[in-house]
Design a protein around this motif. Structure first.
Motif, PDB file in Angstrom:
ATOM      1  N   ALA A 126      19.266 -19.083 -50.546  1.00 44.73           N
ATOM      2  CA  ALA A 126      18.538 -19.661 -49.406  1.00 44.73           C
ATOM      3  C   ALA A 126      18.697 -18.765 -48.195  1.00 44.73           C
ATOM      4  O   ALA A 126      19.815 -18.593 -47.698  1.00 44.73           O
ATOM      5  N   GLU A 127      17.580 -18.213 -47.730  1.00 44.73           N
ATOM      6  CA  GLU A 127      17.606 -17.305 -46.585  1.00 44.73           C
ATOM      7  C   GLU A 127      17.478 -18.062 -45.272  1.00 44.73           C
ATOM      8  O   GLU A 127      16.902 -19.147 -45.217  1.00 44.73           O
ATOM      9  N   SER A 128      17.984 -17.439 -44.226  1.00 42.45           N
ATOM     10  CA  SER A 128      17.841 -17.971 -42.873  1.00 42.45           C
ATOM     11  C   SER A 128      17.952 -16.811 -41.894  1.00 42.45           C
ATOM     12  O   SER A 128      18.355 -15.701 -42.278  1.00 42.45           O
ATOM     13  N   GLY A 129      17.589 -17.076 -40.644  1.00 41.74           N
ATOM     14  CA  GLY A 129      17.775 -16.084 -39.595  1.00 41.74           C
ATOM     15  C   GLY A 129      16.527 -15.362 -39.146  1.00 41.74           C
ATOM     16  O   GLY A 129      16.574 -14.576 -38.192  1.00 41.74           O
ATOM     17  N   GLY A 130      15.413 -15.591 -39.824  1.00 45.26           N
ATOM     18  CA  GLY A 130      14.186 -14.941 -39.405  1.00 45.26           C
ATOM     19  C   GLY A 130      13.627 -15.540 -38.123  1.00 45.26           C
ATOM     20  O   GLY A 130      14.135 -16.540 -37.620  1.00 45.26           O
ATOM     21  N   GLY A 131      12.566 -14.908 -37.619  1.00 47.64           N
ATOM     22  CA  GLY A 131      11.938 -15.412 -36.406  1.00 47.64           C
ATOM     23  C   GLY A 131      11.188 -14.313 -35.695  1.00 47.64           C
ATOM     24  O   GLY A 131      11.084 -13.187 -36.200  1.00 47.64           O
ATOM     25  N   PRO A 132      10.677 -14.622 -34.518  1.00 41.71           N
ATOM     26  CA  PRO A 132       9.987 -13.603 -33.739  1.00 41.71           C
ATOM     27  C   PRO A 132      10.992 -12.741 -32.962  1.00 41.71           C
ATOM     28  O   PRO A 132      12.030 -13.230 -32.514  1.00 41.71           O
ATOM     29  N   VAL A 133      10.662 -11.463 -32.806  1.00 43.45           N
ATOM     30  CA  VAL A 133      11.521 -10.541 -32.080  1.00 43.45           C
ATOM     31  C   VAL A 133      10.647  -9.431 -31.508  1.00 43.45           C
ATOM     32  O   VAL A 133       9.602  -9.100 -32.077  1.00 43.45           O
ATOM     33  N   GLN A 134      11.064  -8.884 -30.408  1.00 43.77           N
ATOM     34  CA  GLN A 134      10.311  -7.807 -29.793  1.00 43.77           C
ATOM     35  C   GLN A 134      10.679  -6.460 -30.403  1.00 43.77           C
ATOM     36  O   GLN A 134      11.766  -6.286 -30.966  1.00 43.77           O
ATOM     37  N   VAL A 135       9.762  -5.522 -30.268  1.00 48.17           N
ATOM     38  CA  VAL A 135      10.006  -4.157 -30.747  1.00 48.17           C
ATOM     39  C   VAL A 135      11.312  -3.627 -30.156  1.00 48.17           C
ATOM     40  O   VAL A 135      11.575  -3.785 -28.965  1.00 48.17           O
ATOM     41  N   GLY A 136      12.121  -3.043 -31.024  1.00 46.11           N
ATOM     42  CA  GLY A 136      13.409  -2.514 -30.599  1.00 46.11           C
ATOM     43  C   GLY A 136      14.544  -3.507 -30.654  1.00 46.11           C
ATOM     44  O   GLY A 136      15.707  -3.136 -30.476  1.00 46.11           O
ATOM     45  N   GLN A 169      21.636  -6.969 -41.409  1.00 41.11           N
ATOM     46  CA  GLN A 169      21.572  -6.693 -39.982  1.00 41.11           C
ATOM     47  C   GLN A 169      20.440  -5.715 -39.744  1.00 41.11           C
ATOM     48  O   GLN A 169      20.430  -4.619 -40.321  1.00 41.11           O
ATOM     49  N   MET A 170      19.487  -6.114 -38.903  1.00 41.86           N
ATOM     50  CA  MET A 170      18.310  -5.290 -38.651  1.00 41.86           C
ATOM     51  C   MET A 170      18.281  -4.909 -37.174  1.00 41.86           C
ATOM     52  O   MET A 170      18.204  -5.791 -36.311  1.00 41.86           O
ATOM     53  N   ASN A 171      18.352  -3.626 -36.908  1.00 41.92           N
ATOM     54  CA  ASN A 171      18.308  -3.108 -35.548  1.00 41.92           C
ATOM     55  C   ASN A 171      17.100  -2.202 -35.366  1.00 41.92           C
ATOM     56  O   ASN A 171      16.523  -1.731 -36.351  1.00 41.92           O
ATOM     57  N   GLY A 172      16.728  -1.969 -34.128  1.00 46.37           N
ATOM     58  CA  GLY A 172      15.609  -1.078 -33.868  1.00 46.37           C
ATOM     59  C   GLY A 172      14.336  -1.509 -34.574  1.00 46.37           C
ATOM     60  O   GLY A 172      13.613  -0.695 -35.144  1.00 46.37           O
ATOM     61  N   LEU A 173      14.045  -2.793 -34.518  1.00 44.16           N
ATOM     62  CA  LEU A 173      12.910  -3.321 -35.279  1.00 44.16           C
ATOM     63  C   LEU A 173      11.582  -2.772 -34.788  1.00 44.16           C
ATOM     64  O   LEU A 173      11.381  -2.555 -33.583  1.00 44.16           O
ATOM     65  N   LYS A 174      10.690  -2.564 -35.754  1.00 39.27           N
ATOM     66  CA  LYS A 174       9.364  -2.012 -35.498  1.00 39.27           C
ATOM     67  C   LYS A 174       8.315  -3.009 -35.971  1.00 39.27           C
ATOM     68  O   LYS A 174       8.599  -3.841 -36.836  1.00 39.27           O
ATOM     69  N   PRO A 175       7.085  -2.896 -35.465  1.00 41.54           N
ATOM     70  CA  PRO A 175       6.028  -3.808 -35.931  1.00 41.54           C
ATOM     71  C   PRO A 175       5.846  -3.756 -37.453  1.00 41.54           C
ATOM     72  O   PRO A 175       5.563  -4.784 -38.076  1.00 41.54           O
ATOM     73  N   GLU A 176       6.046  -2.597 -38.049  1.00 38.91           N
ATOM     74  CA  GLU A 176       5.879  -2.476 -39.506  1.00 38.91           C
ATOM     75  C   GLU A 176       6.997  -3.158 -40.288  1.00 38.91           C
ATOM     76  O   GLU A 176       6.929  -3.240 -41.522  1.00 38.91           O
ATOM     77  N   ASP A 177       8.012  -3.659 -39.623  1.00 39.80           N
ATOM     78  CA  ASP A 177       9.053  -4.449 -40.292  1.00 39.80           C
ATOM     79  C   ASP A 177       8.636  -5.909 -40.443  1.00 39.80           C
ATOM     80  O   ASP A 177       9.342  -6.689 -41.100  1.00 39.80           O
ATOM     81  N   THR A 178       7.520  -6.277 -39.856  1.00 35.28           N
ATOM     82  CA  THR A 178       7.024  -7.645 -39.964  1.00 35.28           C
ATOM     83  C   THR A 178       6.714  -7.975 -41.418  1.00 35.28           C
ATOM     84  O   THR A 178       5.951  -7.258 -42.072  1.00 35.28           O
ATOM     85  N   ALA A 179       7.323  -9.023 -41.929  1.00 37.65           N
ATOM     86  CA  ALA A 179       7.147  -9.399 -43.327  1.00 37.65           C
ATOM     87  C   ALA A 179       7.930 -10.670 -43.610  1.00 37.65           C
ATOM     88  O   ALA A 179       8.749 -11.113 -42.793  1.00 37.65           O
ATOM     89  N   MET A 180       7.702 -11.215 -44.789  1.00 43.99           N
ATOM     90  CA  MET A 180       8.573 -12.256 -45.324  1.00 43.99           C
ATOM     91  C   MET A 180       9.709 -11.543 -46.041  1.00 43.99           C
ATOM     92  O   MET A 180       9.461 -10.663 -46.860  1.00 43.99           O
ATOM     93  N   GLN A 239      10.646 -15.565 -42.546  1.00 44.85           N
ATOM     94  CA  GLN A 239       9.648 -14.716 -41.896  1.00 44.85           C
ATOM     95  C   GLN A 239      10.251 -13.964 -40.716  1.00 44.85           C
ATOM     96  O   GLN A 239      10.925 -14.565 -39.864  1.00 44.85           O
ATOM     97  N   VAL A 240       9.970 -12.672 -40.663  1.00 42.54           N
ATOM     98  CA  VAL A 240      10.340 -11.841 -39.524  1.00 42.54           C
ATOM     99  C   VAL A 240       9.055 -11.287 -38.917  1.00 42.54           C
ATOM    100  O   VAL A 240       8.245 -10.688 -39.618  1.00 42.54           O
ATOM    101  N   THR A 241       8.874 -11.505 -37.623  1.00 44.82           N
ATOM    102  CA  THR A 241       7.676 -11.041 -36.933  1.00 44.82           C
ATOM    103  C   THR A 241       8.102 -10.208 -35.730  1.00 44.82           C
ATOM    104  O   THR A 241       8.761 -10.713 -34.822  1.00 44.82           O
ATOM    105  N   VAL A 242       7.710  -8.933 -35.742  1.00 44.73           N
ATOM    106  CA  VAL A 242       8.070  -8.011 -34.676  1.00 44.73           C
ATOM    107  C   VAL A 242       6.821  -7.711 -33.849  1.00 44.73           C
ATOM    108  O   VAL A 242       5.808  -7.269 -34.387  1.00 44.73           O
ATOM    109  N   SER A 243       6.911  -7.960 -32.561  1.00 38.86           N
ATOM    110  CA  SER A 243       5.750  -7.745 -31.702  1.00 38.86           C
ATOM    111  C   SER A 243       6.145  -6.965 -30.455  1.00 38.86           C
ATOM    112  O   SER A 243       7.299  -6.958 -30.031  1.00 38.86           O
ATOM    113  N   SER A 244       5.150  -6.319 -29.893  1.00 37.68           N
ATOM    114  CA  SER A 244       5.391  -5.521 -28.677  1.00 37.68           C
ATOM    115  C   SER A 244       5.153  -6.344 -27.425  1.00 37.68           C
ATOM    116  O   SER A 244       4.656  -7.464 -27.488  1.00 37.68           O
TER     117      SER A 244
END
Length: 125
Positions: free
Chosen positions: A5-15, A82-93, A120-125
């Motif tokens: 069971a996964e958890s921790g996803g959500g919206p996040v800004q670039v970087g 642990q995901m750092n320096g997130l980019k829009p192309e990291d957006t995915a389930m 779901q992880v959504t990376v936006s600028s």
């Protein structure tokens, strides 16, 4: 029966950063080949990172090397990403997966038999 069971996803800004967690049934994380996969709309599922049982070797997709880190806590039966320096192309389930594979055969191309429902992880600028 292996349950994930996964958890921790959500919206996040670039970087920005996010930490995903996968709660696994007892003894799964310590004894199985564990991995994180992701799938964006209209794209094939992609292996992101894997960690072996026993020795804890790690493997990463080129697209996330140096930015993502996979880890496991055998006592808590959890797998983290642990995901750092997130980019829009990291957006995915993002999915947690487990394979009953010996550590020397564990990797992103292993035959993963068990899957979580995704987060779901959504990376936006």
């Amino acid at each position: 029966q292996v349950q994930l069971a996964e958890s921790g996803g959500g919206p996040v800004q670039v970087g920005g950063s996010l930490r995903l967690s996968c709660a696994a049934s007892r003894n799964t994380v310590s004894n199985y080949c564990m991995a994180w996969f992701r799938q964006a709309p209209g794209k094939e599922r992609e292996g992101v990172a894997a960690i072996t049982s026993s020795v804890g070797w790690t493997y990463y997709a080129d697209s996330v090397k140096g930015r993502f880190a996979i880890s496991r806590d055998n006592a808590k039966n959890t797998l983290d990403l642990q995901m750092n320096g997130l980019k829009p192309e990291d957006t995915a389930m993002y999915y947690c997966a487990a394979a009953r594979t010996a550590y020397w055969a564990c990797g992103l191309r292993s035959d993963f038999n068990y899957w979580g429902q995704g987060t779901q992880v959504t990376v936006s600028s």
